[in-house]
Design a protein around this motif. Structure first.
Motif, PDB file in Angstrom:
ATOM      1  N   MET A   1     -35.188  -8.855  -5.297  1.00 34.19           N
ATOM      2  CA  MET A   1     -35.841 -10.255  -5.382  1.00 34.19           C
ATOM      3  C   MET A   1     -35.707 -10.851  -6.540  1.00 34.19           C
ATOM      4  SD  MET A   1     -39.373 -11.735  -3.923  1.00 34.19           S
ATOM      5  CE  MET A   1     -39.427 -13.579  -3.408  1.00 34.19           C
ATOM      6  N   PHE A   2     -35.093 -11.902  -6.828  1.00 34.60           N
ATOM      7  CA  PHE A   2     -35.040 -12.514  -8.141  1.00 34.60           C
ATOM      8  C   PHE A   2     -36.130 -13.425  -8.534  1.00 34.60           C
ATOM      9  CE2 PHE A   2     -30.793 -11.538  -6.430  1.00 34.60           C
ATOM     10  CZ  PHE A   2     -30.387 -10.628  -7.532  1.00 34.60           C
ATOM     11  N   ASP A   3     -36.397 -13.534  -9.852  1.00 36.00           N
ATOM     12  CA  ASP A   3     -37.390 -14.358 -10.283  1.00 36.00           C
ATOM     13  C   ASP A   3     -36.918 -15.621 -10.435  1.00 36.00           C
ATOM     14  OD1 ASP A   3     -39.360 -12.314 -10.495  1.00 36.00           O
ATOM     15  OD2 ASP A   3     -38.733 -11.688 -12.683  1.00 36.00           O
ATOM     16  N   ILE A   4     -37.602 -16.668 -10.098  1.00 34.64           N
ATOM     17  CA  ILE A   4     -37.030 -18.019 -10.382  1.00 34.64           C
ATOM     18  C   ILE A   4     -37.281 -18.330 -11.724  1.00 34.64           C
ATOM     19  CG2 ILE A   4     -37.639 -20.636  -9.577  1.00 34.64           C
ATOM     20  CD1 ILE A   4     -38.524 -19.366  -6.880  1.00 34.64           C
ATOM     21  N   PRO A   5     -36.219 -18.993 -12.320  1.00 33.83           N
ATOM     22  CA  PRO A   5     -36.429 -18.969 -13.760  1.00 33.83           C
ATOM     23  C   PRO A   5     -37.323 -20.386 -13.983  1.00 33.83           C
ATOM     24  CG  PRO A   5     -34.209 -19.892 -12.736  1.00 33.83           C
ATOM     25  CD  PRO A   5     -34.783 -19.186 -11.808  1.00 33.83           C
ATOM     26  N   VAL A   6     -37.978 -20.505 -15.062  1.00 36.08           N
ATOM     27  CA  VAL A   6     -38.884 -21.509 -15.212  1.00 36.08           C
ATOM     28  C   VAL A   6     -38.126 -22.584 -15.966  1.00 36.08           C
ATOM     29  CG1 VAL A   6     -41.037 -22.204 -16.824  1.00 36.08           C
ATOM     30  CG2 VAL A   6     -41.037 -19.778 -15.692  1.00 36.08           C
ATOM     31  N   ARG A  12     -40.376 -29.926 -17.033  1.00 36.14           N
ATOM     32  CA  ARG A  12     -41.638 -29.752 -16.520  1.00 36.14           C
ATOM     33  C   ARG A  12     -42.573 -30.716 -16.901  1.00 36.14           C
ATOM     34  NH1 ARG A  12     -41.191 -24.528 -19.252  1.00 36.14           N
ATOM     35  NH2 ARG A  12     -43.396 -24.899 -20.608  1.00 36.14           N
ATOM     36  N   MET A  13     -42.339 -31.389 -18.175  1.00 35.52           N
ATOM     37  CA  MET A  13     -43.192 -32.490 -18.554  1.00 35.52           C
ATOM     38  C   MET A  13     -42.694 -33.987 -18.007  1.00 35.52           C
ATOM     39  SD  MET A  13     -45.895 -31.375 -19.776  1.00 35.52           S
ATOM     40  CE  MET A  13     -46.627 -32.987 -20.254  1.00 35.52           C
ATOM     41  N   VAL A 162     -46.796 -34.498 -27.408  1.00 33.24           N
ATOM     42  CA  VAL A 162     -47.167 -33.328 -27.624  1.00 33.24           C
ATOM     43  C   VAL A 162     -48.497 -32.756 -27.155  1.00 33.24           C
ATOM     44  CG1 VAL A 162     -47.549 -31.724 -29.582  1.00 33.24           C
ATOM     45  CG2 VAL A 162     -45.644 -33.216 -29.809  1.00 33.24           C
ATOM     46  N   THR A 163     -49.440 -33.726 -27.235  1.00 34.79           N
ATOM     47  CA  THR A 163     -50.784 -33.412 -26.976  1.00 34.79           C
ATOM     48  C   THR A 163     -50.783 -33.104 -25.396  1.00 34.79           C
ATOM     49  OG1 THR A 163     -51.817 -34.758 -28.823  1.00 34.79           O
ATOM     50  CG2 THR A 163     -53.108 -34.255 -26.923  1.00 34.79           C
ATOM     51  N   ARG A 164     -49.993 -34.158 -24.691  1.00 34.58           N
ATOM     52  CA  ARG A 164     -50.210 -34.037 -23.292  1.00 34.58           C
ATOM     53  C   ARG A 164     -49.718 -32.508 -22.775  1.00 34.58           C
ATOM     54  NH1 ARG A 164     -47.379 -38.231 -19.829  1.00 34.58           N
ATOM     55  NH2 ARG A 164     -49.024 -39.643 -20.487  1.00 34.58           N
ATOM     56  N   ALA A 165     -48.440 -32.153 -23.506  1.00 30.17           N
ATOM     57  CA  ALA A 165     -47.545 -30.878 -23.070  1.00 30.17           C
ATOM     58  C   ALA A 165     -48.728 -29.644 -23.328  1.00 30.17           C
ATOM     59  CB  ALA A 165     -46.412 -30.870 -24.128  1.00 30.17           C
ATOM     60  N   LEU A 166     -49.279 -29.538 -24.679  1.00 30.75           N
ATOM     61  CA  LEU A 166     -50.168 -28.525 -24.822  1.00 30.75           C
ATOM     62  C   LEU A 166     -51.462 -28.333 -23.861  1.00 30.75           C
ATOM     63  CD1 LEU A 166     -50.316 -28.572 -28.706  1.00 30.75           C
ATOM     64  CD2 LEU A 166     -48.897 -27.178 -27.244  1.00 30.75           C
ATOM     65  N   GLN A 167     -51.922 -29.678 -23.351  1.00 35.02           N
ATOM     66  CA  GLN A 167     -53.036 -29.574 -22.522  1.00 35.02           C
ATOM     67  C   GLN A 167     -52.791 -29.608 -21.197  1.00 35.02           C
ATOM     68  OE1 GLN A 167     -54.986 -33.155 -23.522  1.00 35.02           O
ATOM     69  NE2 GLN A 167     -55.789 -32.288 -25.526  1.00 35.02           N
ATOM     70  N   LEU A 199     -37.999 -28.289 -28.958  1.00 34.15           N
ATOM     71  CA  LEU A 199     -38.294 -27.636 -30.303  1.00 34.15           C
ATOM     72  C   LEU A 199     -39.699 -27.095 -30.296  1.00 34.15           C
ATOM     73  CD1 LEU A 199     -37.362 -27.448 -32.955  1.00 34.15           C
ATOM     74  CD2 LEU A 199     -37.969 -29.421 -33.882  1.00 34.15           C
ATOM     75  N   LEU A 200     -40.830 -27.792 -29.779  1.00 32.85           N
ATOM     76  CA  LEU A 200     -42.072 -27.412 -29.550  1.00 32.85           C
ATOM     77  C   LEU A 200     -42.174 -26.044 -28.807  1.00 32.85           C
ATOM     78  CD1 LEU A 200     -44.901 -27.681 -29.700  1.00 32.85           C
ATOM     79  CD2 LEU A 200     -45.038 -28.977 -27.603  1.00 32.85           C
ATOM     80  N   GLU A 201     -41.389 -25.973 -27.667  1.00 33.34           N
ATOM     81  CA  GLU A 201     -41.515 -24.738 -26.702  1.00 33.34           C
ATOM     82  C   GLU A 201     -40.872 -23.693 -27.577  1.00 33.34           C
ATOM     83  OE1 GLU A 201     -40.471 -23.549 -22.178  1.00 33.34           O
ATOM     84  OE2 GLU A 201     -39.176 -24.938 -23.390  1.00 33.34           O
ATOM     85  N   GLN A 202     -39.732 -24.040 -28.175  1.00 27.05           N
ATOM     86  CA  GLN A 202     -39.250 -22.855 -29.033  1.00 27.05           C
ATOM     87  C   GLN A 202     -40.156 -22.355 -30.339  1.00 27.05           C
ATOM     88  OE1 GLN A 202     -35.311 -24.993 -29.979  1.00 27.05           O
ATOM     89  NE2 GLN A 202     -34.760 -24.979 -27.902  1.00 27.05           N
ATOM     90  N   SER A 203     -40.686 -23.148 -30.741  1.00 29.02           N
ATOM     91  CA  SER A 203     -41.556 -23.002 -31.834  1.00 29.02           C
ATOM     92  C   SER A 203     -42.813 -21.913 -31.320  1.00 29.02           C
ATOM     93  CB  SER A 203     -42.131 -24.181 -32.568  1.00 29.02           C
ATOM     94  OG  SER A 203     -41.128 -25.035 -33.107  1.00 29.02           O
TER      95      SER A 203
END
Length: 424
Positions: A1-6, A12-13, A162-167, A199-203
Motif C-alpha cells: 500500500m502506497f503512502d499518499i504524498p502530502v 495546502r494553504m 506566514v502566520t496563518r500557515a504556521l497556525q 520557501l517557508l516549508e523548505q526552511s
C-alpha cells in the motif's frame, strides 16, 4: 500500500472562499465592484493580469465556488483548439466557467475559438496572464472581457500568510516553529505567495531542533534560498532581477553586460516578445530624441522577432541591444511627460486661450473663439510667436532637451524661435 504524498504547503494553504483570500483589496473589499459581482453569483468573463504568485488561479477557484458553476480548467501551454471546443461542447444546455492559465500563450486561432461561446454567455471565461493583455489578448476577445489587475502582495499580506500557515497548516502546526526574522523570506519571495510558502516549508524542513523549537531566521532562509536558486526563473524573483540588470546595462551604455543578461533570459526560455517589448520601451524612455532612429530599429525588432521566433530571433535581439547600448542617451521625453501629467493633475481645468479654440458655431465666433490665431505656415520659417499655454501657465517649460548633439540642435532651434521665454 502506497503512502499518499502530502501536497506542498502552497497547495495546502490555498483558500477556497473570499473570507480566506488575502490581498487584492482594491478588487475584493466589501464595496469593490468585483466582489459584489462574485457575491451576487454573476461574475463576468474576465482577464486576471498580474505577476506570478499573487492569487490569480486561487481567485478563479474562489469565483467558481461562489458562483456554484461547473468549473473547467485548461493550460494554454498544453491545450489547443480541440480542447477548447470540447469544453464549449460540454456547455450546451448549462453555463460553465472556464479558467485558462497563461492565456497569453494561446495563439489567435485558439483565442478566436472562444469568441462565440463567450459572447453568447455559454461560458464565463477567466483568463490568467502575467503579460499585458493589451499586447497578448486579441482585441475581439479582450472587448468581451473585463480586465482586473492584481498587485504583488504587501508585507502585511505576506506576514498574515506566514502566520496563518504556521497556525493552521496540519503539518506545520504539529511542529513548534519560532520565526525570528522575516526579511529574507519576504525579499526572496518578491511578493509571490506561492514562492513564500514553499520557501517557508523548505526552511522548516532544513531547520535544526534547538531545545524544543525549530528556529527560522534570515541566515537559514538565505542558505535554503540560494540552494534552490536557478540561473533564471522567468516566473520568480530572478526574472525581475535579470530584466532590471538588462535594462540598466543598456541605459548605462554597456553592450557587454546587456548581452550577458539577455543571454541569461534566452537560456532561461524567456518569451522573445517580452525582451523585444522592453527594448522598444527603453528606446523611447532612455534614448528618445538623442537618436530617434533607436525607436524605429526597436519597433522593427519587435515586429521581426514575432515573425521569426527562436532561435534566429536572438540575432535580431542582439543587434538591437548593441545599437541601443551604444546610442547616445536622453530621458528628456520621459521626464517631460511625467512633469506634464503632474502639472495637469494640479491645473487640469485651466482654460484654453481663445485664439486656439475651435469656433464651430456662430455663438462661439461671437465669443471670440479663434480670434487672433496665427497660422504658422503663413509666416517666415513657418513660425509665428504667440501664446499656446493657458494664461496661468505662460512660460512653463516641460521639455528640457538633453545634452547630446541632436537635442542640442533642437535646443538651439527652440532658443532662436522663443528667445528667452522658456529659458532654452
Amino acid at each position: 500500500m502506497f503512502d499518499i504524498p502530502v501536497p506542498p504547503l502552497a497547495e495546502r494553504m490555498r483558500p477556497h472562499s473570499l473570507a480566506d483570500y488575502l490581498g487584492q483589496q482594491h478588487l475584493l473589499s466589501p464595496t469593490a465592484p468585483l466582489r459584489r459581482m462574485i457575491e451576487a453569483g454573476s461574475p463576468p468573463s474576465m482577464i486576471l493580469w498580474g505577476p506570478p504568485g499573487v492569487g490569480k488561479t486561487t481567485l478563479a477557484n474562489v469565483i467558481a465556488h461562489s458562483a456554484k458553476m461547473p468549473f473547467q480548467t485548461l493550460s494554454a501551454i498544453s491545450a489547443g483548439v480541440k480542447e477548447v471546443r470540447e469544453v464549449i461542447a460540454q456547455a450546451r444546455g448549462r453555463k460553465i466557467m472556464l479558467f485558462i492559465d497563461e492565456i497569453h500563450r494561446f495563439n489567435k486561432a485558439q483565442q478566436d475559438a472562444l469568441l462565440g461561446a463567450v459572447e453568447k454567455g455559454a461560458i464565463t471565461l477567466i483568463g490568467a496572464t502575467t503579460e499585458n493583455p493589451s499586447f497578448e489578448v486579441n482585441s475581439a476577445l479582450l472587448s468581451r472581457c473585463q480586465v482586473f489587475t492584481l498587485k504583488p502582495l504587501s508585507s502585511e499580506d505576506l506576514t498574515a500568510l506566514v502566520t496563518r500557515a504556521l497556525q493552521e497548516d496540519e503539518v506545520l502546526k504539529e511542529k513548534s516553529v519560532e520565526l525570528r526574522e522575516t526579511e529574507a523570506l519576504f525579499r526572496l519571495s518578491g511578493g509571490d505567495a506561492r514562492k513564500l510558502l514553499n520557501l517557508l516549508e523548505q526552511s522548516v524542513e532544513a531547520a535544526d531542533l534547538q531545545g524544543e523549537k525549530y528556529i527560522i531566521d534570515d541566515a537559514l532562509v538565505m542558505q535554503v534560498g540560494q540552494r534552490k536558486t536557478v540561473m533564471y526563473d522567468k516566473t520568480g524573483e530572478q526574472h525581475y532581477d535579470i530584466v532590471s540588470a538588462f535594462i540598466k546595462s543598456i541605459r548605462g551604455s554597456d553592450p557587454n553586460a546587456a548581452l550577458y543578461y539577455m543571454a541569461r533570459m534566452i537560456e532561461g526560455g524567456e518569451d522573445v516578445k517580452f525582451i523585444a517589448r522592453r527594448l522598444l520601451i527603453l528606446a523611447s524612455e532612455d534614448i528618445g530624441n538623442a537618436n530617434p532612429t533607436a525607436m524605429i530599429l526597436a519597433n522593427n525588432c519587435f515586429q521581426a522577432v514575432n515573425v521569426i521566433g527562436y532561435p534566429e530571433a536572438e540575432i535580431i535581439l542582439s543587434q538591437t541591444a548593441i545599437y541601443l547600448a551604444t546610442s547616445p542617451k536622453s530621458n528628456a521625453s520621459y521626464v517631460a511627460i511625467k512633469q506634464a501629467r503632474q502639472l495637469v493633475q494640479q491645473t487640469g481645468d485651466a482654460p484654453v486661450p481663445l485664439a486656439l479654440r475651435n469656433a464651430q458655431t456662430k455663438l462661439m465666433k461671437k465669443e471670440g473663439y479663434g480670434v487672433g490665431y496665427k497660422y504658422s505656415h503663413d509666416y517666415n520659417g513657418n513660425f509665428a510667436e504667440q501664446e499656446f499655454l493657458p494664461d496661468t501657465l505662460v512660460g512653463t517649460k516641460l521639455y528640457d532637451p538633453g545634452n547630446n548633439p541632436r537635442e542640442n540642435e533642437m535646443r538651439t532651434r527652440l532658443r532662436a524661435m522663443w528667445k528667452e521665454k522658456y529659458g532654452y
